[in-house]
Write a protein that holds these residues in place. Sequence first.
Motif, PDB file in Angstrom:
ATOM      1  N   SER A  45       0.828  -1.198   0.000  1.00  0.00           N
ATOM      2  CA  SER A  45       0.000   0.000   0.000  1.00  0.00           C
ATOM      3  C   SER A  45       0.866   1.252   0.000  1.00  0.00           C
ATOM      4  N   MET A  47       0.033   3.948   1.243  1.00  0.00           N
ATOM      5  CA  MET A  47      -0.166   4.637   2.513  1.00  0.00           C
ATOM      6  C   MET A  47       0.047   3.669   3.678  1.00  0.00           C
ATOM      7  N   SER A  65      -2.833   3.870  -5.799  1.00  0.00           N
ATOM      8  CA  SER A  65      -2.515   3.940  -4.372  1.00  0.00           C
ATOM      9  C   SER A  65      -2.424   2.573  -3.712  1.00  0.00           C
ATOM     10  N   TRP A  93      -8.659   4.124   3.263  1.00  0.00           N
ATOM     11  CA  TRP A  93      -8.209   5.512   3.126  1.00  0.00           C
ATOM     12  C   TRP A  93      -9.077   6.453   3.949  1.00  0.00           C
ATOM     13  N   ASP A  94     -10.369   6.196   3.993  1.00  0.00           N
ATOM     14  CA  ASP A  94     -11.339   7.103   4.599  1.00  0.00           C
ATOM     15  C   ASP A  94     -11.199   7.195   6.116  1.00  0.00           C
ATOM     16  N   PRO A 117      -8.382  10.581   5.971  1.00  0.00           N
ATOM     17  CA  PRO A 117      -8.194  11.092   4.615  1.00  0.00           C
ATOM     18  C   PRO A 117      -6.975  11.984   4.431  1.00  0.00           C
ATOM     19  N   ASN A 168      -3.644  10.027   5.172  1.00  0.00           N
ATOM     20  CA  ASN A 168      -3.396   8.972   4.194  1.00  0.00           C
ATOM     21  C   ASN A 168      -3.024   9.540   2.823  1.00  0.00           C
ATOM     22  N   THR A 169      -3.684  10.620   2.405  1.00  0.00           N
ATOM     23  CA  THR A 169      -3.313  11.237   1.136  1.00  0.00           C
ATOM     24  C   THR A 169      -1.881  11.756   1.188  1.00  0.00           C
ATOM     25  N   ILE A 220       0.356   8.771   0.682  1.00  0.00           N
ATOM     26  CA  ILE A 220       0.341   8.350  -0.726  1.00  0.00           C
ATOM     27  C   ILE A 220       1.196   9.302  -1.560  1.00  0.00           C
ATOM     28  N   GLY A 242      -8.260   4.205  -3.063  1.00  0.00           N
ATOM     29  CA  GLY A 242      -8.339   5.210  -2.018  1.00  0.00           C
ATOM     30  C   GLY A 242      -7.458   6.416  -2.303  1.00  0.00           C
ATOM     31  N   GLY A 243      -8.011   7.608  -2.104  1.00  0.00           N
ATOM     32  CA  GLY A 243      -7.280   8.839  -2.354  1.00  0.00           C
ATOM     33  C   GLY A 243      -7.259   9.233  -3.809  1.00  0.00           C
TER      34      GLY A 243
END
Length: 347
Positions: free
Chosen positions: A96, A98, A136, A143-144, A147, A150-151, A154, A181-182
């Motif tokens: 991943s 993230m 990602s 991811w949520d 947010p 995690n962004t 990434i 995600g993201g």
Amino acid sequence: MANNYPKLHNAAWPGVVGKGGDSEPIIALDTLLRLTANAEVDGVKFDGIDLFITAPHFDIDSDKDAVKRMSDHIASYGLKVGSFVAPIWGGAGGGSAMGSAEDRKRFVEQVRKACAIGQQMRDLGIRPTGGIRIDSSVGVEAWDKNPEGNTKLIAQTFSEAADIAEDYDEFLVAEGEICWGGMHSWREMVKLLEMVGRPGVVGYQADMAHSMLYTLGYNAENDRILPKDYDWADKATLDAAYRKVADALRPWTMDFHVAQNDGTVFGSGDHEKTGRHCQVDDPNGRLDIAKHAGYWLRDRDGNLTKRMRHICWDGCMFPNSVMESQDTWNKVLGAMIKVREAHGWSE
């Protein structure tokens, strides 16, 4: 003189994505090469193929001799090579973007391996164009949970991968798809690319079909553009919504996939639900392929960008019976030719 750019490519990964396990068998690369090479419409043929750098198609751990053999093999079909999909996911040897430090290290290492193969193929003359596709490598639900944080992770991973890509004179393209995600909404995709901040090195891969799903707000209701009660017969509203997405992401777009979509989501095998590609002549297809391709291949003023030296057809998760029919690829090639006639150029 007929347009000869952008070059027209087919994709190999639909033979792998959503296949295997409890699903249908993986389609061999040789089968896809043969079908691609044999497709022809009024004397026009595919120029090349884009590759999934993973076994059983093409092992990312291939040594230089194996890369040379694969290059010669593809050339024997009269085809060039374009963009790669790098297997950056945990189940494929990556991790991943993230995730833990080790996850992110594996992600970047997979990018490095793909870039090395890409550079060798360029040196061999088989690969005149194309970037390395990434995502990602994580779902939207995970991811949520955080947010912003995690962004940022990434973006950090993508930046480290960009350093590697620059070393190999490659570029990376992030696939806009609602399952990542993201990257699952057009606003989040722009935000991520801006946070990475490496234009020309990290850009966007616009799949016509997946990008259209952004207008419907799947997995990102706040970023929906089309109304909830949208009537697909209202073409002007779709055009305006789709243009909004394209205007936001076109400045970042460095790789382009022609595709058709029926506006629903689908997943098969172990692939998460994402946009449902449908056949080029599917009566439920929501896109005017040649028209909407222009939203990506021309700027806001209608001028050709000429940024994509090749374009690729993408149609994942079709039944094998469809994908192994030569007629399927003749129809796809016909649609690709129309895109080039409408938005191409001659050199």
